[in-house]
Design a protein around this motif. Structure first.
Motif, PDB file in Angstrom:
ATOM      1  N   LEU A 268      71.571  50.278   9.287  1.00 22.40           N
ATOM      2  CA  LEU A 268      71.242  49.975   7.893  1.00 22.40           C
ATOM      3  C   LEU A 268      72.478  49.872   7.012  1.00 22.40           C
ATOM      4  CD1 LEU A 268      68.070  52.217   7.408  1.00 22.40           C
ATOM      5  CD2 LEU A 268      68.154  49.754   7.752  1.00 22.40           C
ATOM      6  N   ARG A 269      73.589  50.513   7.386  1.00 19.28           N
ATOM      7  CA  ARG A 269      74.815  50.455   6.580  1.00 19.28           C
ATOM      8  C   ARG A 269      75.813  49.427   7.101  1.00 19.28           C
ATOM      9  NH1 ARG A 269      73.482  55.933   6.798  1.00 19.28           N
ATOM     10  NH2 ARG A 269      73.146  56.895   4.729  1.00 19.28           N
ATOM     11  N   ASP A 270      75.433  48.716   8.124  1.00 15.83           N
ATOM     12  CA  ASP A 270      76.339  47.730   8.735  1.00 15.83           C
ATOM     13  C   ASP A 270      76.081  46.370   8.098  1.00 15.83           C
ATOM     14  OD1 ASP A 270      77.983  46.214  10.298  1.00 15.83           O
ATOM     15  OD2 ASP A 270      77.268  47.041  12.210  1.00 15.83           O
ATOM     16  N   ASP A 271      77.094  45.810   7.412  1.00 19.17           N
ATOM     17  CA  ASP A 271      76.977  44.507   6.755  1.00 19.17           C
ATOM     18  C   ASP A 271      77.689  43.396   7.518  1.00 19.17           C
ATOM     19  OD1 ASP A 271      75.557  45.696   4.696  1.00 19.17           O
ATOM     20  OD2 ASP A 271      77.377  46.155   3.533  1.00 19.17           O
ATOM     21  N   SER A 272      78.015  43.635   8.770  1.00 20.17           N
ATOM     22  CA  SER A 272      78.752  42.623   9.529  1.00 20.17           C
ATOM     23  C   SER A 272      77.848  41.536  10.108  1.00 20.17           C
ATOM     24  CB  SER A 272      79.526  43.297  10.668  1.00 20.17           C
ATOM     25  OG  SER A 272      78.616  43.914  11.583  1.00 20.17           O
ATOM     26  N   PHE A 273      76.543  41.611   9.911  1.00 16.73           N
ATOM     27  CA  PHE A 273      75.613  40.614  10.426  1.00 16.73           C
ATOM     28  C   PHE A 273      74.472  40.451   9.428  1.00 16.73           C
ATOM     29  CE2 PHE A 273      74.475  44.747  12.078  1.00 16.73           C
ATOM     30  CZ  PHE A 273      73.123  44.840  11.818  1.00 16.73           C
ATOM     31  N   THR A 274      73.674  39.401   9.643  1.00 12.06           N
ATOM     32  CA  THR A 274      72.539  39.102   8.756  1.00 12.06           C
ATOM     33  C   THR A 274      71.380  40.040   9.055  1.00 12.06           C
ATOM     34  OG1 THR A 274      73.192  36.781   8.718  1.00 12.06           O
ATOM     35  CG2 THR A 274      70.949  37.311   7.980  1.00 12.06           C
ATOM     36  N   HIS A 275      70.821  40.613   7.997  1.00 10.21           N
ATOM     37  CA  HIS A 275      69.695  41.527   8.148  1.00 10.21           C
ATOM     38  C   HIS A 275      68.375  40.787   7.914  1.00 10.21           C
ATOM     39  CE1 HIS A 275      71.512  45.686   8.338  1.00 10.21           C
ATOM     40  NE2 HIS A 275      72.589  44.919   8.103  1.00 10.21           N
ATOM     41  N   SER A 276      67.301  41.415   8.326  1.00  8.74           N
ATOM     42  CA  SER A 276      65.949  40.922   8.086  1.00  8.74           C
ATOM     43  C   SER A 276      65.139  42.059   7.503  1.00  8.74           C
ATOM     44  CB  SER A 276      65.301  40.428   9.385  1.00  8.74           C
ATOM     45  OG  SER A 276      63.919  40.179   9.191  1.00  8.74           O
ATOM     46  N   ASP A 277      64.393  41.769   6.421  1.00  3.13           N
ATOM     47  CA  ASP A 277      63.622  42.821   5.753  1.00  3.13           C
ATOM     48  C   ASP A 277      62.619  43.473   6.689  1.00  3.13           C
ATOM     49  OD1 ASP A 277      65.021  42.332   3.445  1.00  3.13           O
ATOM     50  OD2 ASP A 277      63.498  40.988   2.591  1.00  3.13           O
ATOM     51  N   VAL A 278      61.967  42.634   7.532  1.00  3.03           N
ATOM     52  CA  VAL A 278      60.961  43.186   8.454  1.00  3.03           C
ATOM     53  C   VAL A 278      61.599  44.183   9.414  1.00  3.03           C
ATOM     54  CG1 VAL A 278      59.308  42.621  10.257  1.00  3.03           C
ATOM     55  CG2 VAL A 278      59.535  41.123   8.268  1.00  3.03           C
ATOM     56  N   ILE A 279      62.759  43.804   9.981  1.00  2.00           N
ATOM     57  CA  ILE A 279      63.439  44.695  10.932  1.00  2.00           C
ATOM     58  C   ILE A 279      63.976  45.926  10.218  1.00  2.00           C
ATOM     59  CG2 ILE A 279      65.282  44.831  12.629  1.00  2.00           C
ATOM     60  CD1 ILE A 279      65.028  41.836  13.039  1.00  2.00           C
ATOM     61  N   ASP A 280      64.548  45.730   9.041  1.00  4.38           N
ATOM     62  CA  ASP A 280      65.094  46.878   8.300  1.00  4.38           C
ATOM     63  C   ASP A 280      63.996  47.888   7.988  1.00  4.38           C
ATOM     64  OD1 ASP A 280      67.446  45.559   8.440  1.00  4.38           O
ATOM     65  OD2 ASP A 280      67.666  45.164   6.292  1.00  4.38           O
ATOM     66  N   ASN A 281      62.817  47.429   7.607  1.00  6.80           N
ATOM     67  CA  ASN A 281      61.723  48.349   7.305  1.00  6.80           C
ATOM     68  C   ASN A 281      61.318  49.152   8.534  1.00  6.80           C
ATOM     69  OD1 ASN A 281      61.640  47.469   4.651  1.00  6.80           O
ATOM     70  ND2 ASN A 281      60.083  45.900   5.068  1.00  6.80           N
ATOM     71  N   VAL A 282      61.290  48.503   9.702  1.00  5.28           N
ATOM     72  CA  VAL A 282      60.933  49.217  10.931  1.00  5.28           C
ATOM     73  C   VAL A 282      62.015  50.232  11.296  1.00  5.28           C
ATOM     74  CG1 VAL A 282      60.506  48.938  13.394  1.00  5.28           C
ATOM     75  CG2 VAL A 282      59.498  47.338  11.788  1.00  5.28           C
ATOM     76  N   VAL A 283      63.280  49.825  11.195  1.00  7.57           N
ATOM     77  CA  VAL A 283      64.393  50.752  11.497  1.00  7.57           C
ATOM     78  C   VAL A 283      64.348  51.952  10.559  1.00  7.57           C
ATOM     79  CG1 VAL A 283      66.906  50.993  11.476  1.00  7.57           C
ATOM     80  CG2 VAL A 283      65.849  48.957  12.482  1.00  7.57           C
ATOM     81  N   ARG A 284      64.060  51.686   9.298  1.00  8.62           N
ATOM     82  CA  ARG A 284      63.993  52.776   8.319  1.00  8.62           C
ATOM     83  C   ARG A 284      62.810  53.701   8.627  1.00  8.62           C
ATOM     84  NH1 ARG A 284      63.927  49.675   4.455  1.00  8.62           N
ATOM     85  NH2 ARG A 284      66.176  49.531   4.119  1.00  8.62           N
ATOM     86  N   ALA A 285      61.673  53.117   9.015  1.00  9.04           N
ATOM     87  CA  ALA A 285      60.498  53.929   9.329  1.00  9.04           C
ATOM     88  C   ALA A 285      60.713  54.790  10.568  1.00  9.04           C
ATOM     89  CB  ALA A 285      59.282  53.031   9.512  1.00  9.04           C
ATOM     90  N   GLU A 286      61.445  54.286  11.549  1.00  7.15           N
ATOM     91  CA  GLU A 286      61.689  55.029  12.788  1.00  7.15           C
ATOM     92  C   GLU A 286      62.870  55.987  12.659  1.00  7.15           C
ATOM     93  OE1 GLU A 286      59.937  55.179  15.401  1.00  7.15           O
ATOM     94  OE2 GLU A 286      58.544  53.514  15.165  1.00  7.15           O
ATOM     95  N   GLY A 287      63.642  55.890  11.589  1.00  3.16           N
ATOM     96  CA  GLY A 287      64.812  56.747  11.416  1.00  3.16           C
ATOM     97  C   GLY A 287      65.936  56.431  12.384  1.00  3.16           C
ATOM     98  N   LEU A 288      66.127  55.161  12.727  1.00  2.00           N
ATOM     99  CA  LEU A 288      67.135  54.746  13.702  1.00  2.00           C
ATOM    100  C   LEU A 288      68.479  54.497  13.040  1.00  2.00           C
ATOM    101  CD1 LEU A 288      64.982  52.230  15.779  1.00  2.00           C
ATOM    102  CD2 LEU A 288      65.428  54.646  16.259  1.00  2.00           C
ATOM    103  N   HIS A 289      69.548  54.717  13.824  1.00  2.00           N
ATOM    104  CA  HIS A 289      70.916  54.408  13.362  1.00  2.00           C
ATOM    105  C   HIS A 289      71.591  53.468  14.357  1.00  2.00           C
ATOM    106  CE1 HIS A 289      71.186  57.107   9.866  1.00  2.00           C
ATOM    107  NE2 HIS A 289      70.391  57.943  10.576  1.00  2.00           N
ATOM    108  N   ALA A 290      71.885  53.965  15.568  1.00  2.00           N
ATOM    109  CA  ALA A 290      72.587  53.147  16.564  1.00  2.00           C
ATOM    110  C   ALA A 290      71.577  52.251  17.283  1.00  2.00           C
ATOM    111  CB  ALA A 290      73.302  54.045  17.562  1.00  2.00           C
ATOM    112  N   ILE A 291      71.864  50.941  17.314  1.00  2.00           N
ATOM    113  CA  ILE A 291      70.984  49.964  17.977  1.00  2.00           C
ATOM    114  C   ILE A 291      71.851  48.991  18.766  1.00  2.00           C
ATOM    115  CG2 ILE A 291      69.250  48.164  17.682  1.00  2.00           C
ATOM    116  CD1 ILE A 291      68.401  49.440  15.115  1.00  2.00           C
TER     117      ILE A 291
END
Length: 639
Positions: free
Chosen positions: A147-170
């Motif tokens: 979520l704090r990595d701006d080196s690539f394009t994000h997607s709201d759908v994916i960000d919401n899932v990552v935030r809901a799961e509490g994930l960091h390293a992917i």
């Protein structure tokens, strides 16, 4: 330090040794040498640890490769892959997605670990995330803190899932086999973590193995499906062969029964149990010849329509009420009909439907053989009857005495009055109409012929309009299409049939020209047009049909309604001028016109009926003048 390395001591003990030397008052030079020895020892210890980790990873990868060689189905294989990937790097979650390029997304096919949002069927957009980077680069791509990595394009759908799961390293690893881009393999953890090259290499190897295993499983599934299809085809072929053998044996038994002299009763008794229901055998005009079993109440209109379909298509058909109707035919001749009411207590199996229809067709064929043997003479007679009618329709027909003799030999009674009906179906199959006409003519003791797309019937009767309407109703219902009909008659002598046929044909043509397709018309119904079309105009009948009630009223009441009508039309439909010409009061003319409306109907002044009334008045006046002229001549001759 060497002793600590030898017993694989933890890193804290190396540090503790340096602290102890410093506390003991070691010189600066000794501390420097000891610190360097500690650093070298920890490096060697780290190298050993990395080698052990690499060996463990390779061992796990070999175990994974061994697992992937088992003959799983695709869903089970994907579960094995996701579990192995999660355990290989000691992470919290893993999942596999397959690309759906038309929808521009990847669909989750399997997931492992504690997940709540990433489930099977979840659609991952292809417009952002580490998966997009991995697919574009065809290499693993990871982020230590997504979520704090701006080196690539994000997607709201994916960000919401990552935030809901509490994930960091992917990490996302592409699944590719030869030139096929299958999807991505993901691993993720709930802590910030940096992946080293060995872990990237390990995941790449796992993804390569997984892609090969997926393609192998897909190929194996296709092969299994093809084998299952071949086994099913083989089973069906064997069943079909056995069914064909049973049908041939049944057919042979039925034909043998017929050839041994068994009639319709023996055939129906043998066939009813084989067909699993009650059976009725009918002749070509719909009369029941033999019945086996109890039948429900029959809707004859439904059966008649289904019978026409069956004889036209030359195969058994099912009526709307569930009855089966099979044609008993020989060539183009309709010999009869088989009705089958399946036993409601016996459940119908779809696999038996085809065999059931074939067996019913074989029973109908055997019944046709019996009927053909019984009706061979009648079939020849029917053809001769059609030839007789064709000769009656010719203008240059043979002498009436010879035609009458032929009719007597065939048992055709042409002594009474008959009407001629010319019917033209406005759509549908002419073959169905011909079959219907044969049955209808036989039922009504008439004759039928076919000419130029029209059905010609000679039927007993005195009113062509009534007969034509009955034919129109029955034939239209049977064909489910409108029928245009012209009728004429009655005719009582054989020499007049051809002329009456021409009148009926003229009525049909006139009805067509007037835009009356689907209607029925006779010379009487066409009014003065029928009078003009008739070869033997009946003016008295026309006058009587048009103004007969007025003439009768004048005769009975000694009134002048007919003369009032003539004056009314002569004065351009003016009651006042008509009163002047009659030398009566205008109110008298008005009352007479009201009486005329009661006698002729409220529409007598409509243009078409008014024209016929005027023609009838003119004809009546002409007839009266001719009668007076003949009387005067007779009087002068006698004087």
């Amino acid at each position: 330090m060497l002793e600590l390395l030898a017993r694989e001591a933890p890193a804290e003990e190396f540090e503790r040794l340096v602290y102890a030397a410093r506390a003991a008052g070691a010189t600066e030079e000794d501390l420097t040498r000891l610190t360097r020895a500690k650093d070298l020892s920890l490096s060697i210890r780290g190298l050993f640890a990395r080698r052990q980790q690499r060996e463990a990873g390779l061992s796990a990868l070999v175990d994974t490769a061994r697992d992937l060689t088992h003959p799983y189905n695709l869903d089970t294989l994907l579960k094995v892959i996701t579990r192995r990937a999660r355990l290989l790097l000691g992470l919290d979650m893993s999942w596999v997605t397959f690309h759906d390029f038309p929808k521009e997304c990847s669909v989750v096919r399997a997931a492992d670990g504690h997940t709540s949002a990433i489930t099977v069927g979840f659609e991952v957009p292809m417009t952002g995330g580490v998966g997009r980077q991995a697919r574009q680069r065809s290499a693993p791509f990871w982020s230590a803190d997504y979520l704090r990595d701006d080196s690539f394009t994000h997607s709201d759908v994916i960000d919401n899932v990552v935030r809901a799961e509490g994930l960091h390293a992917i990490m996302a690893v592409p699944l590719r086999h030869e030139d096929s881009d299958l999807g991505n393999l993901y691993v993720a953890g709930r802590r910030i973590r940096h992946f080293d090259p060995d872990e990237l290499s390990l995941m790449s190897s796992l993804a390569d193995l997984a892609a090969v295993a997926i393609e192998k499983t897909r190929l194996l599934d296709r092969v299994r499906d093809e084998v299952a299809g071949l086994e099913l085809d083989t089973s069906r072929a064997m069943d079909s062969s056995a069914a064909a053998h049973r049908l041939r044996a049944t057919h042979s038994r039925l034909i043998e029964l017929v050839l041994e002299g068994g009639g319709l009763h023996a055939l129906a008794t043998e066939a009813a149990p084989l067909l699993g229901g009650s059976l009725i055998i009918r002749d070509h005009v719909g009369r029941d010849l033999n019945t086996v079993g109890a039948f429900p109440t029959l809707d004859e209109n439904t059966i008649r329509a289904a019978s026409l379909d069956a004889h036209t298509e030359r195969r058994p058909v099912r009526a709307a009420d569930g009855l089966w109707v099979a044609p008993a035919i020989a060539g183009q001749e309709m010999l009869g009909t088989i009705l089958l009411a399946p036993d409601p207590a016996a459940p119908e199996r779809s696999s038996d439907t085809s065999q059931h229809i074939q067996l019913l067709g074989l029973v109908a064929q055997a019944a046709a053989l019996v009927l053909l043997m019984q009706r061979s003479a009648a079939a020849a007679e029917g053809q001769v009857r059609d030839e007789l009618f064709n000769d009656l329709l010719k203008e240059d027909q043979m002498p009436a005495a010879k035609l009458a003799e032929r009719a007597r030999r065939l048992g055709v009674n042409l002594d009474g009055p008959h009407v001629v009906v010319v019917a033209r179906p406005e759509g549908g199959s002419l073959g169905r109409a011909v079959i219907w006409a044969s049955s209808y003519a036989h039922q009504h003791s008439g004759l039928k012929s076919v000419d130029g797309g029209c059905i010609i019937l000679l039927l007993p009767g005195t009113d062509p309009g009534t007969v034509g309407k009955a034919v129109s109703q029955d034939l239209s219902s049977a064909l489910t299409h409108p029928v245009t009909i012209g009728t004429a008659g009655p005719v009582t002598d054989l020499s007049g049939i051809s002329r009456t046929y021409q009148e009926a044909r003229c009525c049909l043509d006139a009805l067509t020209a007037l835009g009356g397709k689907g209607g029925t018309a006779s010379p009487r119904e066409l009014g003065f047009l029928g009078l003009l079309l008739s070869d033997s105009p009946n003016t008295a009948e026309f006058i009587n049909n048009t103004i007969g009630p007025v003439l009768d009223y004048d005769t009975q009441q000694r009134t002048d309604l007919a003369r009032t009508l003539e004056a009314y039309f002569a004065s351009a439909c003016s009651p006042t001028r008509a009163a002047e010409s009659l030398h009566v009061h205008p109110n008298t003319v008005s009352r007479r016109l009201e009486r005329i409306a009661e006698l002729l109907g409220p529409d007598w002044l409509e243009p078409a009926q008014a024209l016929e009334v005027q023609l009838a008045l003119q004809m009546q006046r002409t007839r009266q003048a001719l009668v007076r002229g003949r009387r005067d001549q007779a009087g002068r001759a006698s004087g």
